[in-house]
Design an enzyme around this catalytic site. Structure first.
Site: not given
Lengths: 520, 360
Positions: A205-206, A268
């Protein structure tokens, strides 16, 4: 150096005394295999990140890259593509010598992801690298493909014996989305964990790789002044916003099958909520941090069908104005199918039913083509219990609000009441601002630089665990399903908002009495 | 600063006055900041680090050039005390420069540079000149690249960190003693130490696999090749190994053009050899070779695109490869030194003391 110098004997291994004081910790020699090596993510993010790590001397001492993709091409051609991508998308101008050396260690394996021959050729390449190095190299398989290929690749890695390595670590890095429903996420977890151990799996999950998100933990747990206030007794509401001013651009294919809820909230934004609401972990190991996040997700009640219309809003942008120009609505964007009900805006009101947060609404909203680009978390404190000041001639006393801005200008702002200069005791809100950019010399690395390094080092703190991703889906899945099945005539199921605006008016209906959305 | 070769060429706001006072300079700074911010509220002053540089005026152009190259590591407020012995009058210039135009909605950071021209007659009151010019509550880094130890001693009262380059001292023992003495009063950032960072990182990485850590106890020889004027850098690298691995360093003696020492590694000796590499054009290290009792050898040397590694295993098999990493250059090392003023490396002082042990 040579592996023949003395292999493991079963005795406790001594610590490495040479790492003390070093900012960059060693990363074990690794071959990184990117599936989907010619895709957009690889070109725009992964290859530039690898170059920047190489530039800084942060890659492992021995590092090889293998690209796997369907298109037939020679190693040299792929190296050329890598070079082009790095030159175009790297955050710094490449050093020619470093770039050349990095590209020297790049190989390409063509083929479809279900072909056994791809994996046998890959195995041969990996073995060659090890022979050349004279030592075992860790292997990291990065799945940067369409999600439908994830299980296929994982199972082929298993059947070709590449998921285990007698003398080194094997790690699997999986890009988002991890499933598009709870059922899919569970099934994907089942298939991945049938081949790999959870400790080998790194779900990206960047957002978690962003310095700004990690700073939230520092903000909460390195500053004693906020913790006494950080609970239902003092906090009235929490509002998390991820707004974009751009439309979907050329991503209609992806976006129309995803929508705002799946694209941002399920992953996010729920992660941001976890960072706001989690208890202090005992330490910052991967397991402890993720345990605390999972507890938060488990404390959010799964919405029932009856609750969903009251706690969620979805909308699509219509025509409007952005940056001084007229812009198209979602339905006029190229590639969007007629009659699409995909939401480009989603807002939720969630509760975290635990001792600390019971009764505090958590508002989440995200959307495209909103008034501006901003990602922030606003924590509104309860109003003072008694006001001794006359409010004549003033804007009035407003509750304190702590705003953590993640982008574009990362910082912390605290809204305070202050006396307006003059003879009257009139109060107006003022902001006390702190901007990270003014207080540090270093440039933040790109999220992918941090995440790739952590995965190669075996640090899973910034990656999503299997139970975490399922807990996220448990919250969003009923909403996804309810929206998919919502065919309420005669009103359209998806509200509309003007491009460049604050979002749909319907979002106001989510707010509890006295709450209001912050201006975007 | 000399010949107009100073930082004013990239400044957005400038003020200067001859025969000025610290109060006037400080007031000018505040006024300029208000003006710049009023003009564009996307411009905000950086508030990270003060840096005081005490420089000889005749060499101040060179120092300005070096500082100009540090880019984003520029201290948020740089106070240059430009010294010219016979100067009687205090002159000053203030420049406020931004890193560049900000994109809409984004911030641009302002860096402030204050250049104060002073002479011998001002040295007794130096502290009262410099003190009003640093931002309160920010850490202050002191740099005196042209020596002036007595000035450094005085300005230490304002500083939490001192920047030095041990290879600048012509005599190794004096360099190490000086760094040791300063370390007792402030945090020392030694550029000679920072030049060895990539080398230390690579040695640490080489021995990081668990099956190789035992080899650390079997190191039998260390050879460091260095710029002829960077003996101190080589000594610090050996001192680092010694302090981390518990070696008792022995005294260096001449062996032809090299310096050698025998070091007690708790049960066996480590042969230390420091060799000058006249071909090296920049300060610092040229190469490192480690050998162990099992017959392994690791060699590192400077190369294009990173350090060049050479390995011979215990069976005599040899391999070579490049460890990727761009050269930072001398300006990069200086920038890193400024950044390090905000960090704390607990391994420098033990390495320094172990290096001093080689001079006994």
């Amino acid at each position: 150096m040579a592996v023949t110098a003395g292999r493991p004997t079963g005795e406790p291994e001594p610590e490495n005394p040479l790492t003390a004081g070093l900012e960059r910790l060693p990363v074990a020699p690794t071959t990184l295999v990117i599936f989907g090596a010619t895709g957009d993510l690889a070109r725009r993010k992964l290859l530039p990140a690898l170059y920047n790590l190489a530039h800084e001397g942060a890659l492992p001492e021995r590092f090889h890259l293998v690209g796997v993709s369907r298109k037939e091409k020679e190693n040299e051609d792929y190296r050329g593509e890598c070079e082009q991508a790095i030159r175009r998308f790297s955050r710094r101008t490449p050093d020619e010598a470093v770039l050349t050396s990095l590209l020297d260690n790049v190989r390409y394996v063509p083929g479809t992801f279900d072909e056994e021959s791809v994996y046998s050729e890959l195995g041969t390449v990996l073995d060659e690298f090890e022979q050349e190095a004279g030592e075992p190299l860790n292997r990291a398989f990065y799945l940067s493909t369409a999600p439908s290929f994830f299980p296929v690749i994982v199972e082929r890695l298993g059947s070709s014996k590449l998921a285990q390595h007698d003398s080194g670590e094997v790690r699997l890095i999986i890009e988002k989305p991890f499933g598009t429903t709870l059922e899919e996420a569970r099934e994907l977890n089942r298939r991945v964990l049938a081949i790999f151990d959870e400790t080998q799996v790194y779900r990206i999950d960047h957002y978690l790789g962003k310095e700004t998100v990690q700073n939230m933990l520092a903000f909460r747990f390195a500053n004693g002044m906020f913790e006494p206030l950080w609970n239902r007794n003092y906090i009235d509401s929490v509002q998390i916003t991820a707004a974009e001013d751009l439309g979907i651009g050329s991503r209609a294919d992806y976006y129309d099958s995803s929508g705002a809820l799946r694209d941002l909230i399920q992953n996010h934004m729920l992660q941001l909520l976890c960072h706001v609401a989690m208890e202090p972990p005992v330490n910052f190991t991967a397991e402890e941090v993720r345990n605390e996040k999972v507890k938060v997700l488990q404390a959010i009640p799964q919405p029932t069908a009856a609750e969903i219309p009251q706690m969620s809003v979805r909308a699509q942008y219509g025509r409007g104005h952005a940056g001084g120009d007229d812009v198209a609505g979602y339905m006029q964007e190229e590639g969007v199918p007629d009659g699409s009900t995909t939401e480009t805006y989603a807002a939720l009101r969630l509760e975290v039913d635990n001792w600390r947060w019971a009764g505090v609404p958590f508002y989440l909203r995200t959307g495209k083509r909103l008034a501006r680009k901003i990602t922030e978390i606003a924590v509104t404190l309860k109003p003072v219990p008694h006001l001794a000041f006359s409010q004549d001639g003033s804007l009035g006393v407003q509750p304190n609000q702590l705003v953590l801005t993640l982008q574009p200008n990362e910082g912390v702002s605290l809204r305070l009441g202050a006396k307006i200069p003059g003879t009257r005791m009139s109060i107006r809100p003022v902001n006390m601002e702190f901007l990270y950019g003014t207080a540090f010399l270093s440039q933040s690395p790109e999220a992918y630089e941090r995440l790739i390094t952590d995965a190669m080092r075996g640090d899973a703190t910034l990656f999503t665990r299997n139970d975490e991703v399922e807990a996220q889906w448990r919250i969003c899945d009923p909403i996804v399903k309810a929206w998919a099945n919502d065919v309420r005539p005669p009103t359209p199921p998806v509200a509309s908002y003007e491009a460049g605006s604050q979002g749909p008016e319907e979002a106001d209906e989510l707010l509890l009495e006295g709450d209001r959305w912050r201006a975007i | 600063m000399a010949g107009g070769d100073d930082l004013s060429s990239r400044s957005d706001a400038v003020w200067s006055e001859q025969g000025t006072t610290p109060d006037a300079i400080e007031a000018a700074l505040r006024k300029l900041l208000v003006e710049v911010h009023a003009e564009n509220d996307d411009f905000l002053p950086a508030r990270v680090l003060n840096m005081i540089a005490f420089v000889d005026r005749e060499w101040s152009g060179e120092i300005a050039n070096r500082l100009r190259g540090v880019g984003r590591y520029h201290a948020s407020r740089l106070v240059v005390l430009s010294y010219e012995p016979h100067r009687k009058q205090l002159d000053a210039r203030v420049m406020i420069a931004s890193e560049g135009a900000s994109a809409p909605g984004e911030l641009a950071l302002l860096h402030e540079t204050v250049v104060v021209e002073l002479g011998d007659c001002h040295l007794d009151d130096l502290l009262t000149i410099a003190d009003p010019l640093v931002v309160t509550d920010l850490p202050t880094l002191l740099w005196s690249p042209h020596g002036h130890h007595e000035i450094v001693a005085e300005l230490l009262a304002l500083s939490q960190a001192v920047l030095l380059d041990s290879v600048d001292e012509p005599v190794a023992s004096e360099a190490l003693d000086r760094a040791s003495e300063l370390s007792e009063q402030a945090y020392v950032v030694d550029l000679a130490w920072l030049r060895s960072t990539p080398w230390r990182e690579r040695v640490a990485a080489t021995f990081d696999p668990v099956w190789l850590r035992r080899e650390l106890a079997m190191i039998s020889s260390v050879t460091v090749r260095h710029h002829p004027e960077s003996t101190v850098a080589a000594m610090l690298l050996v001192g680092w190994l010694a302090s981390r691995l518990g070696w008792q360093t022995g005294s260096l003696v001449a062996d032809g053009d090299a310096l050698v020492a025998s070091t007690d590694a708790g049960g066996h000796n480590v042969a230390v050899r420091l060799e000058a590499a006249p071909e090296l054009q920049v300060p610092g290290l040229e190469g490192l070779t480690l050998e162990t009792e099992s017959g392994m050898q690791l060699g590192l040397s400077r190369g294009k695109g990173g350090l060049r590694a050479h390995q011979r295993d215990s069976r005599g098999e040899e391999r070579e490869w490049t460890i990727l990493g761009a050269s930072r250059g001398e300006t990069g090392v200086l920038g890193e030194g400024i950044r390090q003023a905000l960090l704390r490396d607990p391994t420098y002082v033990p390495a320094l003391e172990a290096a001093r042990g080689m001079l006994a």
